[in-house]
Design a protein around this motif. Sequence first.
Motif, PDB file in Angstrom:
ATOM      1  N   GLY A   1     -27.593   3.110   0.518  1.00  0.00           N
ATOM      2  CA  GLY A   1     -26.628   3.920   0.555  1.00  0.00           C
ATOM      3  C   GLY A   1     -26.001   4.395   1.999  1.00  0.00           C
ATOM      4  O   GLY A   1     -26.466   3.753   2.995  1.00  0.00           O
ATOM      5  N   HIS A   2     -25.512   5.393   1.762  1.00  0.00           N
ATOM      6  CA  HIS A   2     -24.770   5.846   2.978  1.00  0.00           C
ATOM      7  C   HIS A   2     -23.895   4.926   3.756  1.00  0.00           C
ATOM      8  O   HIS A   2     -24.214   4.356   5.056  1.00  0.00           O
ATOM      9  CB  HIS A   2     -25.285   6.586   4.148  1.00  0.00           C
ATOM     10  CG  HIS A   2     -25.520   8.123   3.947  1.00  0.00           C
ATOM     11  ND1 HIS A   2     -26.422   9.012   3.622  1.00  0.00           N
ATOM     12  CD2 HIS A   2     -24.347   8.920   3.471  1.00  0.00           C
ATOM     13  CE1 HIS A   2     -26.279  10.232   3.654  1.00  0.00           C
ATOM     14  NE2 HIS A   2     -24.938  10.245   3.429  1.00  0.00           N
ATOM     15  N   ASN A   3     -23.095   4.086   3.395  1.00  0.00           N
ATOM     16  CA  ASN A   3     -22.428   3.037   3.825  1.00  0.00           C
ATOM     17  C   ASN A   3     -21.300   3.108   4.557  1.00  0.00           C
ATOM     18  O   ASN A   3     -20.389   4.228   4.742  1.00  0.00           O
ATOM     19  CB  ASN A   3     -22.170   1.960   2.465  1.00  0.00           C
ATOM     20  CG  ASN A   3     -20.834   2.832   1.812  1.00  0.00           C
ATOM     21  OD1 ASN A   3     -21.058   3.507   1.172  1.00  0.00           O
ATOM     22  ND2 ASN A   3     -19.737   2.119   1.872  1.00  0.00           N
ATOM     23  N   GLY A   4     -20.691   1.985   5.263  1.00  0.00           N
ATOM     24  CA  GLY A   4     -19.741   2.017   6.039  1.00  0.00           C
ATOM     25  C   GLY A   4     -19.176   0.393   6.082  1.00  0.00           C
ATOM     26  O   GLY A   4     -19.743  -0.322   5.176  1.00  0.00           O
ATOM     27  N   PHE A   5     -17.794   0.100   6.495  1.00  0.00           N
ATOM     28  CA  PHE A   5     -17.323  -1.091   6.394  1.00  0.00           C
ATOM     29  C   PHE A   5     -16.804  -1.693   7.652  1.00  0.00           C
ATOM     30  O   PHE A   5     -16.492  -0.750   8.545  1.00  0.00           O
ATOM     31  CB  PHE A   5     -15.970  -1.184   5.076  1.00  0.00           C
ATOM     32  CG  PHE A   5     -16.711  -0.826   3.885  1.00  0.00           C
ATOM     33  CD1 PHE A   5     -17.307  -1.638   3.266  1.00  0.00           C
ATOM     34  CD2 PHE A   5     -16.233   0.464   3.387  1.00  0.00           C
ATOM     35  CE1 PHE A   5     -18.014  -1.093   2.018  1.00  0.00           C
ATOM     36  CE2 PHE A   5     -16.765   0.769   2.165  1.00  0.00           C
ATOM     37  CZ  PHE A   5     -17.583   0.207   1.401  1.00  0.00           C
ATOM     38  N   PHE A   6     -16.737  -2.977   7.849  1.00  0.00           N
ATOM     39  CA  PHE A   6     -15.998  -3.461   9.018  1.00  0.00           C
ATOM     40  C   PHE A   6     -15.666  -4.956   8.641  1.00  0.00           C
ATOM     41  O   PHE A   6     -16.273  -5.729   7.779  1.00  0.00           O
ATOM     42  CB  PHE A   6     -17.038  -3.561  10.209  1.00  0.00           C
ATOM     43  CG  PHE A   6     -18.342  -4.317  10.139  1.00  0.00           C
ATOM     44  CD1 PHE A   6     -18.246  -5.550  10.804  1.00  0.00           C
ATOM     45  CD2 PHE A   6     -19.496  -3.902   9.661  1.00  0.00           C
ATOM     46  CE1 PHE A   6     -19.451  -6.362  10.488  1.00  0.00           C
ATOM     47  CE2 PHE A   6     -20.525  -4.598   9.540  1.00  0.00           C
ATOM     48  CZ  PHE A   6     -20.650  -5.946  10.104  1.00  0.00           C
ATOM     49  N   ARG A   7     -14.700  -5.467   9.535  1.00  0.00           N
ATOM     50  CA  ARG A   7     -14.380  -6.760   9.582  1.00  0.00           C
ATOM     51  C   ARG A   7     -15.061  -7.655  10.531  1.00  0.00           C
ATOM     52  O   ARG A   7     -15.253  -7.217  11.624  1.00  0.00           O
ATOM     53  CB  ARG A   7     -12.711  -6.828   9.588  1.00  0.00           C
ATOM     54  CG  ARG A   7     -11.843  -6.028   8.871  1.00  0.00           C
ATOM     55  CD  ARG A   7     -11.939  -6.537   7.421  1.00  0.00           C
ATOM     56  NE  ARG A   7     -11.495  -7.840   7.095  1.00  0.00           N
ATOM     57  CZ  ARG A   7     -10.034  -7.990   6.899  1.00  0.00           C
ATOM     58  NH1 ARG A   7      -9.183  -7.186   7.095  1.00  0.00           N
ATOM     59  NH2 ARG A   7      -9.765  -9.428   6.786  1.00  0.00           N
TER      60      ARG A   7
ATOM     61  N   GLU B   1     -21.911  12.155  -2.434  1.00  0.00           N
ATOM     62  CA  GLU B   1     -21.790  12.025  -1.160  1.00  0.00           C
ATOM     63  C   GLU B   1     -21.311  10.951  -0.426  1.00  0.00           C
ATOM     64  O   GLU B   1     -21.171   9.736  -0.644  1.00  0.00           O
ATOM     65  CB  GLU B   1     -23.209  12.567  -0.428  1.00  0.00           C
ATOM     66  CG  GLU B   1     -24.272  11.888  -0.520  1.00  0.00           C
ATOM     67  CD  GLU B   1     -25.362  12.218   0.058  1.00  0.00           C
ATOM     68  OE1 GLU B   1     -25.505  13.560   0.380  1.00  0.00           O
ATOM     69  OE2 GLU B   1     -26.421  11.368   0.223  1.00  0.00           O
ATOM     70  N   GLY B   2     -21.037  10.972   1.053  1.00  0.00           N
ATOM     71  CA  GLY B   2     -20.834   9.933   1.855  1.00  0.00           C
ATOM     72  C   GLY B   2     -19.796   9.064   1.486  1.00  0.00           C
ATOM     73  O   GLY B   2     -19.703   7.986   1.493  1.00  0.00           O
ATOM     74  N   PRO B   3     -18.623   9.415   1.098  1.00  0.00           N
ATOM     75  CA  PRO B   3     -17.531   8.643   0.712  1.00  0.00           C
ATOM     76  C   PRO B   3     -16.846   7.863   1.913  1.00  0.00           C
ATOM     77  O   PRO B   3     -16.490   8.272   2.937  1.00  0.00           O
ATOM     78  CB  PRO B   3     -16.548   9.603   0.101  1.00  0.00           C
ATOM     79  CG  PRO B   3     -16.457  11.011   0.832  1.00  0.00           C
ATOM     80  CD  PRO B   3     -18.144  11.073   1.095  1.00  0.00           C
ATOM     81  N   GLU B   4     -16.553   6.594   1.479  1.00  0.00           N
ATOM     82  CA  GLU B   4     -15.868   5.775   2.303  1.00  0.00           C
ATOM     83  C   GLU B   4     -14.677   4.985   1.625  1.00  0.00           C
ATOM     84  O   GLU B   4     -14.975   4.736   0.382  1.00  0.00           O
ATOM     85  CB  GLU B   4     -16.822   4.409   2.848  1.00  0.00           C
ATOM     86  CG  GLU B   4     -18.049   5.038   3.987  1.00  0.00           C
ATOM     87  CD  GLU B   4     -17.284   5.490   5.458  1.00  0.00           C
ATOM     88  OE1 GLU B   4     -16.294   5.118   5.601  1.00  0.00           O
ATOM     89  OE2 GLU B   4     -18.007   6.213   6.027  1.00  0.00           O
ATOM     90  N   VAL B   5     -13.713   4.773   2.356  1.00  0.00           N
ATOM     91  CA  VAL B   5     -12.566   4.277   1.581  1.00  0.00           C
ATOM     92  C   VAL B   5     -12.229   2.762   1.929  1.00  0.00           C
ATOM     93  O   VAL B   5     -12.359   2.275   3.108  1.00  0.00           O
ATOM     94  CB  VAL B   5     -11.092   4.925   1.865  1.00  0.00           C
ATOM     95  CG1 VAL B   5      -9.999   4.612   1.447  1.00  0.00           C
ATOM     96  CG2 VAL B   5     -11.525   6.501   1.647  1.00  0.00           C
ATOM     97  N   LEU B   6     -11.777   2.035   0.705  1.00  0.00           N
ATOM     98  CA  LEU B   6     -11.023   0.801   1.122  1.00  0.00           C
ATOM     99  C   LEU B   6     -10.001   0.700   0.487  1.00  0.00           C
ATOM    100  O   LEU B   6      -9.433   1.236  -0.584  1.00  0.00           O
ATOM    101  CB  LEU B   6     -12.156  -0.372   0.354  1.00  0.00           C
ATOM    102  CG  LEU B   6     -13.475  -0.641   1.087  1.00  0.00           C
ATOM    103  CD1 LEU B   6     -14.549  -1.322  -0.027  1.00  0.00           C
ATOM    104  CD2 LEU B   6     -13.419  -1.384   2.366  1.00  0.00           C
TER     105      LEU B   6
END
Length: 338
Positions: A97-103, A32-37
């Motif tokens: 878990g349940h991650n996200g990304f930022f610069r 679950e909770g997919p995030e893309v890079l």
Amino acid sequence: APMRDPYTISGPRVLLSTPSYDWERVGWAVNEGPEVLHRNGKTFVVYSASGGTTPDYALGLLTNTTGNLLDPKAWTKSPVPVFSQYKGPEGGVYTPGHNGFFRSPDGTEDWIVYHGKEKPEHTWGGRLARAQRFTWGADDAPIFGHPVPSGVPLAVPSGEGGARAITGPGKGTGLQARYFGKKDLTDPKVTRLDPSINFHWKFDAPASSLPTDGFSARWRGQVQPRYSETYTFHTYADDGVRVWVDGKLLIDDWADHPAAANRGAIALQAGRRYDIRIDYFDNLRDARLLLAWSSPRQPFEVIPRSQLYPPAAAAPARRPAPANTKPAARPKPKVSRR
């Protein structure tokens, strides 16, 4: 699924991943909770796996190198989690878990934000938002390291207002690395310069000439601290690792085990270069190694390239003075005059 615009699906959905490994099925089977890079033409999906109330909730990774995102066969799943619970001398982090990304504000750093707990309780409660910097491997895959426990100081994202500058950057280029085909540091195969030590090879080898299991490595060179104070050196390794700084053995964990944290401390002077050596071996399956440092003024971080140098060049041997081949002059006889 294909999309006509950011809000409208225009074709059939395609299933890319289901819980297929044991580590994706702890508590209950979940992806679950997919995030893309994206990086250098490659696409990565970072997702959460296992039961969200369990300490084993972790992040998995799917990789696509073809650009055909709707072909399930074009995706490769990591056989091990890329970010999972951590227990070390500084404390523990569970249920990451349940991650996200930022610069970072200046665009020079990549950060992961996620939730985690300080205790391995099987509950929804206690999860707190956390963030830390991550890096990239030679294969362009993200390397997240391990969750950093609460109370361990981290530098804020670069360019953030009010950030305290980390002074005294060096001009290093990395450490000399030698990789061996056997786990006892024999059968040399590869010599190269590694800018830092933050690797997660998973079930792969560091180079094509090395086996996927039973290899070893040695890094040698010099490390340059930014401050005059006691530094703590940290490792996170699967399997064995030893670390020497200035000839002193700080970490000695030469054993086969899952990923484990170790640390050792030594007083250092700012700007001075100290000899450093790291030995490592992998036995079976998952392989990883991280080398970080911290001090009262140095936030916890993977030791950066700028502070690592190849071994100091040996001073050239002095040529002996040429032998005098001329016969020694005979002393002149003394003449006495009356």
